[in-house]
Design an enzyme around this catalytic site. Structure first.
Site, PDB file in Angstrom:
ATOM      1  N   HIS A  19       0.837  -1.205   0.000  1.00 10.43           N
ATOM      2  CA  HIS A  19       0.000   0.000   0.000  1.00 10.43           C
ATOM      3  C   HIS A  19       0.872   1.256   0.000  1.00 10.43           C
ATOM      4  O   HIS A  19       0.582   2.228  -0.696  1.00 10.43           O
ATOM      5  CB  HIS A  19      -0.868   0.066   1.264  1.00 10.43           C
ATOM      6  CG  HIS A  19      -1.835  -1.051   1.446  1.00 10.43           C
ATOM      7  ND1 HIS A  19      -1.870  -1.818   2.584  1.00 10.43           N
ATOM      8  CD2 HIS A  19      -2.818  -1.526   0.643  1.00 10.43           C
ATOM      9  CE1 HIS A  19      -2.841  -2.715   2.477  1.00 10.43           C
ATOM     10  NE2 HIS A  19      -3.427  -2.566   1.299  1.00 10.43           N
ATOM     11  N   LYS A  43     -15.363  -7.704   4.402  1.00 13.91           N
ATOM     12  CA  LYS A  43     -14.215  -8.007   5.261  1.00 13.91           C
ATOM     13  C   LYS A  43     -14.512  -7.781   6.734  1.00 13.91           C
ATOM     14  O   LYS A  43     -15.173  -6.808   7.099  1.00 13.91           O
ATOM     15  CB  LYS A  43     -13.023  -7.111   4.869  1.00 13.91           C
ATOM     16  CG  LYS A  43     -12.282  -7.603   3.647  1.00 13.91           C
ATOM     17  CD  LYS A  43     -11.037  -6.773   3.403  1.00 13.91           C
ATOM     18  CE  LYS A  43     -10.355  -7.205   2.112  1.00 13.91           C
ATOM     19  NZ  LYS A  43      -9.317  -6.262   1.706  1.00 13.91           N
ATOM     20  N   ARG A  92      -2.150  -5.785  -8.174  1.00 15.23           N
ATOM     21  CA  ARG A  92      -1.041  -6.710  -7.953  1.00 15.23           C
ATOM     22  C   ARG A  92      -0.948  -7.748  -9.064  1.00 15.23           C
ATOM     23  O   ARG A  92       0.113  -7.999  -9.602  1.00 15.23           O
ATOM     24  CB  ARG A  92      -1.228  -7.440  -6.609  1.00 15.23           C
ATOM     25  CG  ARG A  92      -0.882  -6.591  -5.421  1.00 15.23           C
ATOM     26  CD  ARG A  92      -1.318  -7.251  -4.155  1.00 15.23           C
ATOM     27  NE  ARG A  92      -2.756  -7.510  -4.188  1.00 15.23           N
ATOM     28  CZ  ARG A  92      -3.473  -7.914  -3.170  1.00 15.23           C
ATOM     29  NH1 ARG A  92      -2.887  -8.154  -2.018  1.00 15.23           N
ATOM     30  NH2 ARG A  92      -4.766  -8.101  -3.268  1.00 15.23           N
ATOM     31  N   SER A 130      -2.595  -7.753   3.309  1.00 12.36           N
ATOM     32  CA  SER A 130      -2.793  -7.545   4.750  1.00 12.36           C
ATOM     33  C   SER A 130      -3.145  -8.853   5.435  1.00 12.36           C
ATOM     34  O   SER A 130      -2.703  -9.115   6.566  1.00 12.36           O
ATOM     35  CB  SER A 130      -3.921  -6.534   4.988  1.00 12.36           C
ATOM     36  OG  SER A 130      -3.599  -5.295   4.425  1.00 12.36           O
TER      37      SER A 130
HETATM   38  O1  PNS Z   1      -8.649  -2.870   0.514  1.00 15.02           O
HETATM   39  P1  PNS Z   1      -9.996  -3.325  -0.017  1.00 15.02           P
HETATM   40  O2  PNS Z   1     -10.789  -4.016   1.072  1.00 15.02           O
HETATM   41  O3  PNS Z   1      -9.879  -4.170  -1.245  1.00 15.02           O
HETATM   42  O4  PNS Z   1     -10.767  -1.994  -0.439  1.00 15.02           O
HETATM   43  C1  PNS Z   1     -12.092  -2.065  -0.902  1.00 15.02           C
HETATM   44  C2  PNS Z   1     -12.790  -0.716  -0.681  1.00 15.02           C
HETATM   45  C3  PNS Z   1     -12.815  -0.372   0.810  1.00 15.02           C
HETATM   46  C4  PNS Z   1     -12.063   0.350  -1.452  1.00 15.02           C
HETATM   47  C5  PNS Z   1     -14.248  -0.881  -1.229  1.00 15.02           C
HETATM   48  O5  PNS Z   1     -14.917  -1.889  -0.517  1.00 15.02           O
HETATM   49  C6  PNS Z   1     -15.025   0.434  -1.148  1.00 15.02           C
HETATM   50  O6  PNS Z   1     -14.893   1.266  -2.017  1.00 15.02           O
HETATM   51  N1  PNS Z   1     -15.822   0.604  -0.057  1.00 15.02           N
HETATM   52  C7  PNS Z   1     -16.617   1.790   0.137  1.00 15.02           C
HETATM   53  C8  PNS Z   1     -18.082   1.526  -0.177  1.00 15.02           C
HETATM   54  C9  PNS Z   1     -18.350   1.677  -1.656  1.00 15.02           C
HETATM   55  O7  PNS Z   1     -18.190   2.719  -2.230  1.00 15.02           O
HETATM   56  N2  PNS Z   1     -18.770   0.559  -2.266  1.00 15.02           N
HETATM   57  C10 PNS Z   1     -19.023   0.496  -3.689  1.00 15.02           C
HETATM   58  C11 PNS Z   1     -17.728   0.298  -4.443  1.00 15.02           C
HETATM   59  S1  PNS Z   1     -18.063  -0.276  -6.018  1.00 15.02           S
END
Ligand code: PNS
Length: 164
Positions: A19, A43, A92, A130
């Site tokens: 990150h 998650k 990645r 992570s």
């Molecule tokens: O590190 P991650 O868990 O892969 O990140 C995913 C994250 C947190 C960026 C994604 O779940 C997100 O954007 N969450 C916010 C809610 C949202 O906007 N959801 C719609 C995305 S299409």
């Protein structure tokens, strides 16, 4: 639309060298970068959003134009709220692609003013995640190749479980 503001969202549970590489490279491209600790309903996190923000801040004290915030709503809404024109994501491997592609298209639909930019990970971080860090820390392994020294005690304190 101000394209000099970008947001870099993720769970960051915890932030890793992978990150941080993306954050530092994105920081070189924008006047202001906001690292958004967002909620991923898929998650179950080990650290609270505030703890994750604190760890991110500890790792980038030198980057004065980068901030870390918590946002519990839709990323597309946060981008509109803070005037960001760009969402930065790290890629990645091909296995990341489908999920990231779906999120980018969804965010574009929700907020047509925002573009998702993908940065390819540095090769040494390709395998890093992570959840791997947490698994290694939980079993007392060495996480020094994966996370900066500043946050290792925070991670070990929470995650390490003495074998019974
Ligand atoms: O590190 P991650 O868990 O892969 O990140 C995913 C994250 C947190 C960026 C994604 O779940 C997100 O954007 N969450 C916010 C809610 C949202 O906007 N959801 C719609 C995305 S299409």
């Amino acid at each position: 639309m101000n394209h000099s503001i970008a947001i870099c969202p993720g769970s960051f549970d915890p932030v890793t060298y992978g990150h941080l590489d993306i954050i530092r490279r994105a920081a070189n491209l924008f006047d202001r970068l906001i690292v958004v600790v967002a909620s991923n309903p898929a998650k179950q996190c080990s650290f609270t959003p505030e703890e994750r923000i604190a760890m991110i801040r500890k790792c980038i004290p030198d980057l004065s134009h980068v901030e870390a915030v918590r946002y519990d709503g839709l990323l597309a809404d946060y981008a509109a709220q803070c005037g960001a024109g760009v969402i930065i994501k790290g890629l990645r491997a091909m296995s990341d692609f489908e999920y990231e592609f779906q999120m980018a298209l969804t965010n574009k639909k929700l907020n047509p003013n925002v573009e998702t930019l993908f940065l390819t990970t540095a090769t040494q971080n390709m395998y890093l995640s992570s959840s791997m860090v947490k698994q290694i820390a939980g079993m007392g392994g060495d996480i020094s190749s994966f996370v900066p020294e500043e946050i290792r005690p925070d991670i070990l304190q929470r995650i390490y479980k003495k074998p019974t």
